[in-house]
Design a protein around this motif. Sequence first.
Motif, PDB file in Angstrom:
ATOM      1  N   GLY A   1       0.833  -1.203   0.000  1.00 22.35           N
ATOM      2  CA  GLY A   1       0.000   0.000   0.000  1.00 22.35           C
ATOM      3  C   GLY A   1       0.863   1.245   0.000  1.00 22.35           C
TER       4      GLY A   1
ATOM      5  N   TYR B   1      -0.416  -0.070  -4.392  1.00 19.04           N
ATOM      6  CA  TYR B   1      -1.818   0.324  -4.392  1.00 19.04           C
ATOM      7  C   TYR B   1      -1.963   1.737  -3.856  1.00 19.04           C
ATOM      8  CZ  TYR B   1      -2.643  -4.628  -5.112  1.00 19.04           C
ATOM      9  OH  TYR B   1      -2.645  -5.906  -5.620  1.00 19.04           O
TER      10      TYR B   1
ATOM     11  N   ARG C   1      -3.440   4.900  -2.221  1.00 20.39           N
ATOM     12  CA  ARG C   1      -4.359   5.164  -1.109  1.00 20.39           C
ATOM     13  C   ARG C   1      -4.703   3.925  -0.283  1.00 20.39           C
ATOM     14  NH1 ARG C   1      -6.815   8.575  -5.147  1.00 20.39           N
ATOM     15  NH2 ARG C   1      -8.281   6.907  -5.526  1.00 20.39           N
ATOM     16  N   TYR C   2      -3.911   2.870  -0.388  1.00 15.58           N
ATOM     17  CA  TYR C   2      -4.128   1.690   0.446  1.00 15.58           C
ATOM     18  C   TYR C   2      -3.161   1.743   1.622  1.00 15.58           C
ATOM     19  CZ  TYR C   2      -7.124  -0.934  -2.802  1.00 15.58           C
ATOM     20  OH  TYR C   2      -8.145  -1.379  -3.583  1.00 15.58           O
TER      21      TYR C   2
ATOM     22  N   LEU D   1      -3.455  -4.225   3.852  1.00 16.88           N
ATOM     23  CA  LEU D   1      -4.075  -4.594   2.567  1.00 16.88           C
ATOM     24  C   LEU D   1      -4.976  -5.828   2.615  1.00 16.88           C
ATOM     25  CD1 LEU D   1      -1.042  -4.459   0.083  1.00 16.88           C
ATOM     26  CD2 LEU D   1      -2.657  -2.664   0.523  1.00 16.88           C
TER      27      LEU D   1
ATOM     28  N   THR E   1      -6.633  -7.390   4.847  1.00 10.45           N
ATOM     29  CA  THR E   1      -7.871  -7.363   5.625  1.00 10.45           C
ATOM     30  C   THR E   1      -8.805  -6.245   5.196  1.00 10.45           C
ATOM     31  OG1 THR E   1      -6.756  -6.074   7.341  1.00 10.45           O
ATOM     32  CG2 THR E   1      -6.850  -8.444   7.655  1.00 10.45           C
ATOM     33  N   LYS E   2      -8.266  -5.097   4.859  1.00 10.09           N
ATOM     34  CA  LYS E   2      -9.107  -3.953   4.512  1.00 10.09           C
ATOM     35  C   LYS E   2      -9.565  -3.965   3.056  1.00 10.09           C
ATOM     36  CE  LYS E   2      -7.017  -1.207   8.063  1.00 10.09           C
ATOM     37  NZ  LYS E   2      -7.358  -0.007   8.742  1.00 10.09           N
ATOM     38  N   HIS E   3      -8.833  -4.640   2.194  1.00  9.58           N
ATOM     39  CA  HIS E   3      -9.153  -4.667   0.766  1.00  9.58           C
ATOM     40  C   HIS E   3      -9.032  -6.091   0.223  1.00  9.58           C
ATOM     41  CE1 HIS E   3      -9.175  -0.292   0.710  1.00  9.58           C
ATOM     42  NE2 HIS E   3      -8.055  -0.345   1.427  1.00  9.58           N
TER      43      HIS E   3
ATOM     44  N   ASP F   1     -11.001  -8.248  -1.230  1.00 10.75           N
ATOM     45  CA  ASP F   1     -11.514  -8.592  -2.565  1.00 10.75           C
ATOM     46  C   ASP F   1     -10.510  -8.243  -3.654  1.00 10.75           C
ATOM     47  OD1 ASP F   1     -13.817  -9.539  -1.413  1.00 10.75           O
ATOM     48  OD2 ASP F   1     -15.002  -7.743  -1.867  1.00 10.75           O
ATOM     49  N   ARG F   2      -9.956  -7.056  -3.589  1.00 10.59           N
ATOM     50  CA  ARG F   2      -8.994  -6.609  -4.602  1.00 10.59           C
ATOM     51  C   ARG F   2      -7.688  -7.402  -4.515  1.00 10.59           C
ATOM     52  NH1 ARG F   2      -7.025  -1.712  -7.113  1.00 10.59           N
ATOM     53  NH2 ARG F   2      -5.456  -2.509  -8.524  1.00 10.59           N
ATOM     54  N   ILE F   3      -7.189  -7.564  -3.289  1.00  6.84           N
ATOM     55  CA  ILE F   3      -5.923  -8.272  -3.090  1.00  6.84           C
ATOM     56  C   ILE F   3      -6.039  -9.719  -3.542  1.00  6.84           C
ATOM     57  CG2 ILE F   3      -4.240  -9.035  -1.357  1.00  6.84           C
ATOM     58  CD1 ILE F   3      -4.248  -5.978  -2.046  1.00  6.84           C
TER      59      ILE F   3
ATOM     60  N   ASP G   1      -6.090  -9.971  -7.324  1.00 11.29           N
ATOM     61  CA  ASP G   1      -4.763  -9.748  -7.897  1.00 11.29           C
ATOM     62  C   ASP G   1      -3.829 -10.936  -7.649  1.00 11.29           C
ATOM     63  OD1 ASP G   1      -5.637  -7.309  -8.834  1.00 11.29           O
ATOM     64  OD2 ASP G   1      -4.547  -6.123  -7.355  1.00 11.29           O
TER      65      ASP G   1
END
Length: 60
Positions: A8, A35, A37-38, A42, A44-46, A48-50, A53
Amino acid sequence: MPTQIMHGEDAQVVPLPTTGKLSAGIVAGAVLKSYTRYPHGLPTKHADRINADLLAFTQG
């Protein structure tokens, strides 16, 4: 071994220039994915995206 380093750009505890970029330079052939603004958390907070990828990288 294929290696993807995910970081991030807003991580305060472990800043991208001194950790993520350094790691990518040390591991031969590593791919650095940063990423905007991450924060540091990473996975836990994002998740789905992680996870998407990571899946794309492993199938790639």
